[in-house]
Design a protein around this motif. Structure first.
Motif, PDB file in Angstrom:
ATOM      1  N   SER A 171     -79.087  52.560 110.467  1.00 54.29           N
ATOM      2  CA  SER A 171     -78.210  51.391 110.459  1.00 54.29           C
ATOM      3  C   SER A 171     -78.797  50.249 109.636  1.00 54.29           C
ATOM      4  CB  SER A 171     -77.924  50.923 111.888  1.00 54.29           C
ATOM      5  OG  SER A 171     -79.095  50.454 112.520  1.00 54.29           O
ATOM      6  N   VAL A 172     -80.137  50.179 109.540  1.00 56.47           N
ATOM      7  CA  VAL A 172     -80.766  49.125 108.731  1.00 56.47           C
ATOM      8  C   VAL A 172     -80.319  49.225 107.275  1.00 56.47           C
ATOM      9  CG1 VAL A 172     -82.961  48.333 107.750  1.00 56.47           C
ATOM     10  CG2 VAL A 172     -82.770  48.740 110.203  1.00 56.47           C
ATOM     11  N   PHE A 173     -80.351  50.447 106.711  1.00 62.99           N
ATOM     12  CA  PHE A 173     -79.937  50.534 105.308  1.00 62.99           C
ATOM     13  C   PHE A 173     -78.425  50.673 105.159  1.00 62.99           C
ATOM     14  CE2 PHE A 173     -80.886  55.114 106.032  1.00 62.99           C
ATOM     15  CZ  PHE A 173     -79.743  55.710 105.491  1.00 62.99           C
ATOM     16  N   ALA A 174     -77.746  51.183 106.196  1.00 63.71           N
ATOM     17  CA  ALA A 174     -76.281  51.272 106.114  1.00 63.71           C
ATOM     18  C   ALA A 174     -75.659  49.884 106.050  1.00 63.71           C
ATOM     19  CB  ALA A 174     -75.728  52.047 107.309  1.00 63.71           C
ATOM     20  N   THR A 175     -76.140  48.950 106.874  1.00 63.92           N
ATOM     21  CA  THR A 175     -75.606  47.587 106.839  1.00 63.92           C
ATOM     22  C   THR A 175     -75.963  46.894 105.531  1.00 63.92           C
ATOM     23  OG1 THR A 175     -77.571  46.844 108.070  1.00 63.92           O
ATOM     24  CG2 THR A 175     -75.559  47.262 109.337  1.00 63.92           C
ATOM     25  N   ALA A 176     -77.143  47.212 104.989  1.00 60.25           N
ATOM     26  CA  ALA A 176     -77.534  46.619 103.710  1.00 60.25           C
ATOM     27  C   ALA A 176     -76.627  47.101 102.579  1.00 60.25           C
ATOM     28  CB  ALA A 176     -78.993  46.939 103.396  1.00 60.25           C
ATOM     29  N   PHE A 177     -76.298  48.389 102.590  1.00 62.72           N
ATOM     30  CA  PHE A 177     -75.357  48.906 101.601  1.00 62.72           C
ATOM     31  C   PHE A 177     -73.975  48.282 101.781  1.00 62.72           C
ATOM     32  CE2 PHE A 177     -78.138  52.711 100.756  1.00 62.72           C
ATOM     33  CZ  PHE A 177     -78.215  52.525  99.392  1.00 62.72           C
ATOM     34  N   LEU A 178     -73.559  48.091 103.010  1.00 60.68           N
ATOM     35  CA  LEU A 178     -72.258  47.480 103.290  1.00 60.68           C
ATOM     36  C   LEU A 178     -72.193  46.052 102.756  1.00 60.68           C
ATOM     37  CD1 LEU A 178     -69.497  47.644 104.718  1.00 60.68           C
ATOM     38  CD2 LEU A 178     -70.644  46.868 106.821  1.00 60.68           C
ATOM     39  N   ALA A 179     -73.311  45.339 102.814  1.00 62.11           N
ATOM     40  CA  ALA A 179     -73.331  43.947 102.352  1.00 62.11           C
ATOM     41  C   ALA A 179     -73.126  43.839 100.844  1.00 62.11           C
ATOM     42  CB  ALA A 179     -74.657  43.294 102.752  1.00 62.11           C
ATOM     43  N   ARG A 180     -73.506  44.846 100.102  1.00 57.46           N
ATOM     44  CA  ARG A 180     -73.383  44.753  98.645  1.00 57.46           C
ATOM     45  C   ARG A 180     -71.934  44.603  98.184  1.00 57.46           C
ATOM     46  NH1 ARG A 180     -78.205  48.687  96.164  1.00 57.46           N
ATOM     47  NH2 ARG A 180     -79.857  47.107  96.389  1.00 57.46           N
ATOM     48  N   PRO A 181     -71.040  45.545  98.471  1.00 55.14           N
ATOM     49  CA  PRO A 181     -69.652  45.326  98.047  1.00 55.14           C
ATOM     50  C   PRO A 181     -68.994  44.169  98.783  1.00 55.14           C
ATOM     51  CG  PRO A 181     -69.812  47.306  99.410  1.00 55.14           C
ATOM     52  CD  PRO A 181     -71.216  46.864  99.103  1.00 55.14           C
ATOM     53  N   ALA A 182     -69.421  43.903 100.025  1.00 58.22           N
ATOM     54  CA  ALA A 182     -68.825  42.808 100.789  1.00 58.22           C
ATOM     55  C   ALA A 182     -69.040  41.466 100.100  1.00 58.22           C
ATOM     56  CB  ALA A 182     -69.409  42.774 102.197  1.00 58.22           C
ATOM     57  N   PHE A 183     -70.176  41.304  99.425  1.00 53.67           N
ATOM     58  CA  PHE A 183     -70.490  40.028  98.797  1.00 53.67           C
ATOM     59  C   PHE A 183     -70.508  40.091  97.272  1.00 53.67           C
ATOM     60  CE2 PHE A 183     -72.813  39.701 102.987  1.00 53.67           C
ATOM     61  CZ  PHE A 183     -71.811  38.948 103.593  1.00 53.67           C
ATOM     62  N   GLY A 184     -69.965  41.161  96.708  1.00 55.56           N
ATOM     63  CA  GLY A 184     -69.761  41.211  95.263  1.00 55.56           C
ATOM     64  C   GLY A 184     -70.906  41.746  94.444  1.00 55.56           C
ATOM     65  N   TYR A 185     -71.746  42.597  95.027  1.00 58.77           N
ATOM     66  CA  TYR A 185     -72.838  43.219  94.282  1.00 58.77           C
ATOM     67  C   TYR A 185     -72.484  44.681  93.984  1.00 58.77           C
ATOM     68  CZ  TYR A 185     -75.724  39.317  96.016  1.00 58.77           C
ATOM     69  OH  TYR A 185     -76.224  38.084  96.312  1.00 58.77           O
ATOM     70  N   PRO A 186     -73.033  45.240  92.907  1.00 58.09           N
ATOM     71  CA  PRO A 186     -72.843  46.682  92.683  1.00 58.09           C
ATOM     72  C   PRO A 186     -73.537  47.481  93.778  1.00 58.09           C
ATOM     73  CG  PRO A 186     -74.432  45.777  91.113  1.00 58.09           C
ATOM     74  CD  PRO A 186     -73.830  44.602  91.833  1.00 58.09           C
ATOM     75  N   LEU A 187     -72.920  48.588  94.176  1.00 60.30           N
ATOM     76  CA  LEU A 187     -73.444  49.368  95.285  1.00 60.30           C
ATOM     77  C   LEU A 187     -74.836  49.909  94.990  1.00 60.30           C
ATOM     78  CD1 LEU A 187     -72.712  50.403  98.115  1.00 60.30           C
ATOM     79  CD2 LEU A 187     -71.825  52.466  97.036  1.00 60.30           C
ATOM     80  N   VAL A 188     -75.059  50.355  93.762  1.00 62.08           N
ATOM     81  CA  VAL A 188     -76.362  50.884  93.370  1.00 62.08           C
ATOM     82  C   VAL A 188     -76.934  50.123  92.183  1.00 62.08           C
ATOM     83  CG1 VAL A 188     -77.611  52.915  92.542  1.00 62.08           C
ATOM     84  CG2 VAL A 188     -75.826  53.188  94.261  1.00 62.08           C
ATOM     85  N   GLY A 189     -76.105  49.773  91.229  1.00 61.66           N
ATOM     86  CA  GLY A 189     -76.576  49.094  90.032  1.00 61.66           C
ATOM     87  C   GLY A 189     -76.800  50.070  88.896  1.00 61.66           C
ATOM     88  N   LYS A 190     -76.871  49.515  87.695  1.00 62.32           N
ATOM     89  CA  LYS A 190     -77.068  50.345  86.509  1.00 62.32           C
ATOM     90  C   LYS A 190     -78.526  50.303  86.091  1.00 62.32           C
ATOM     91  CE  LYS A 190     -75.478  51.067  81.768  1.00 62.32           C
ATOM     92  NZ  LYS A 190     -74.585  50.612  80.673  1.00 62.32           N
TER      93      LYS A 190
END
Length: 366
Positions: A171-190
């Motif tokens: 859940s620590v990294f799942a919530t962190a991944f969820l925060a990326r699209p929620a706040f306008g960041y790329p999910l993984v990045g280029k």
């Protein structure tokens, strides 16, 4: 019948207890945002250290052998507070990580001098009493609690089997991944350079460039093209070395005390020095924890010496998993996704599967 009707489905928890946990998780996530993700996690270390110390003392006085009930990380102070709704990493740390991601977009002017990465990755920063940031921490801390409770509940209460991984770490990294699209960041990045695993752009101090040939967005101007999680801990050889060392220490602590989590707590506490600016402090809680798991797995069947060697191997593997995941998921986007949490979740998934298949004698603390 009355008690059954008041149970939360799947989670298997009385409604009143769940309400208590939910309200506290909201406060715990906000607490993590107020203190900052890393300071909140350091408190996790202190509380778990206290809880494991008390548990060791109780075992010495009563003669009981260490036993972790199915689905529980530990008992007493460790489980209820350290890994619970107050300082549990899936709640307090997760809330702090989401708060940093939110502030990186909403309040870039808050970025402190001397921070070289995107502000969304600054897990050292304490956000104090800003209501909207605390609300973000509260929401994501609660999501982390729900992921953990539902994940464990499905496997323990519905399927009647050992959870296939550490759902706190998951859940620590799942919530962190969820925060990326929620706040306008790329999910993984280029990635820059020759691919996701290539850290040479960082070593050459290459600046970030625009992906569309236009201007680099203001929030990325002057930033490095590749941002490793730990500039002092990313080379494969060094990660392997500290993995072996930390794994052996975590294993030895378990062999001598019966505590799976004491080494983890010491590692977490050591991050106080990193938070205070001491350079090159290694991050090892994923290493000492999985090292202790190696000892748990092999001690009953192979003796203490083999268990200690296995602990070193398990620690090295966990360290390398952390490095692999940071290169894939941390270095190329603008927020913190926790490599130790990913390493723990992956390592414990493998341990659980091998245990279910009968290859390993037990599933560690799962």
């Amino acid at each position: 019948m009355y008690d059954i009707l008041l149970q939360i489905p799947v989670i298997g928890m009385p409604v009143e207890d769940f309400a208590l946990l939910l309200i506290t998780a909201l406060a715990g996530g906000a607490f993590g945002a107020a203190l900052g993700a890393l300071p909140a996690f350091i408190f996790t270390g202190f509380v778990v250290f206290l809880g494991e110390g008390v548990a060791i003392l109780q075992r010495e006085l009563t003669g009981q052998v260490e036993a972790v009930p199915a689905g529980e990380l530990a008992v007493g102070i460790t489980g209820v507070i350290g890994f619970g709704a107050i300082t549990g990493p899936h709640i307090a740390f997760a809330g702090g990580v989401a708060a940093s991601a939110y502030a990186g977009k909403k309040y870039p002017e808050m970025e402190p001098d001397g921070w070289d990465y995107h502000f969304g990755k600054n897990i050292l920063y304490a956000f104090g009493t800003k209501p909207d940031i605390l609300a973000v921490g509260a929401i994501f801390g609660t999501i982390g609690m729900l992921i953990t409770q539902v994940g464990n509940g499905i496997f323990i209460n519905v399927l009647g089997m050992t959870p296939p991984t550490d759902f706190i770490a998951f859940s620590v990294f799942a919530t962190a991944f969820l925060a990326r699209p929620a706040f306008g960041y790329p999910l993984v990045g280029k990635p820059n350079g020759s691919g996701f695993l290539d850290m040479s752009p960082f070593e050459r101090e290459e600046p970030r460039t625009a992906t569309d040939g236009g201007e680099v967005p203001l929030e990325h101007k002057g930033r490095l093209a590749t941002e490793p999680w730990l500039p002092h801990q990313y080379k494969w050889s060094g990660v392997t070395a500290i993995g072996l060392i930390g794994g052996i220490l975590g294993g030895y602590i378990y062999i001598q005390t019966g505590s799976i989590f004491l080494g983890y707590a010491i590692s977490a506490i050591s991050l106080l020095f990193l938070n205070l600016g001491v350079e090159k402090i290694p991050v090892t809680h994923h290493i000492t924890l999985i090292g202790a798991v190696g000892a748990v797995v092999f001690l009953p069947v192979a003796g203490s010496v083999v268990a200690l060697i296995a602990a070193g191997v398990f620690g090295a593997v966990s360290g390398l998993l952390g490095e692999l995941t940071q290169r894939l998921f941390y270095s190329h986007s603008g927020t913190h996704v926790d490599p130790p949490a990913m390493a723990i979740a992956i390592a414990m998934f493998v341990v659980a599967v091998l245990s279910i298949a009968g290859i390993l004698p037990n599933a560690g603390y799962l």
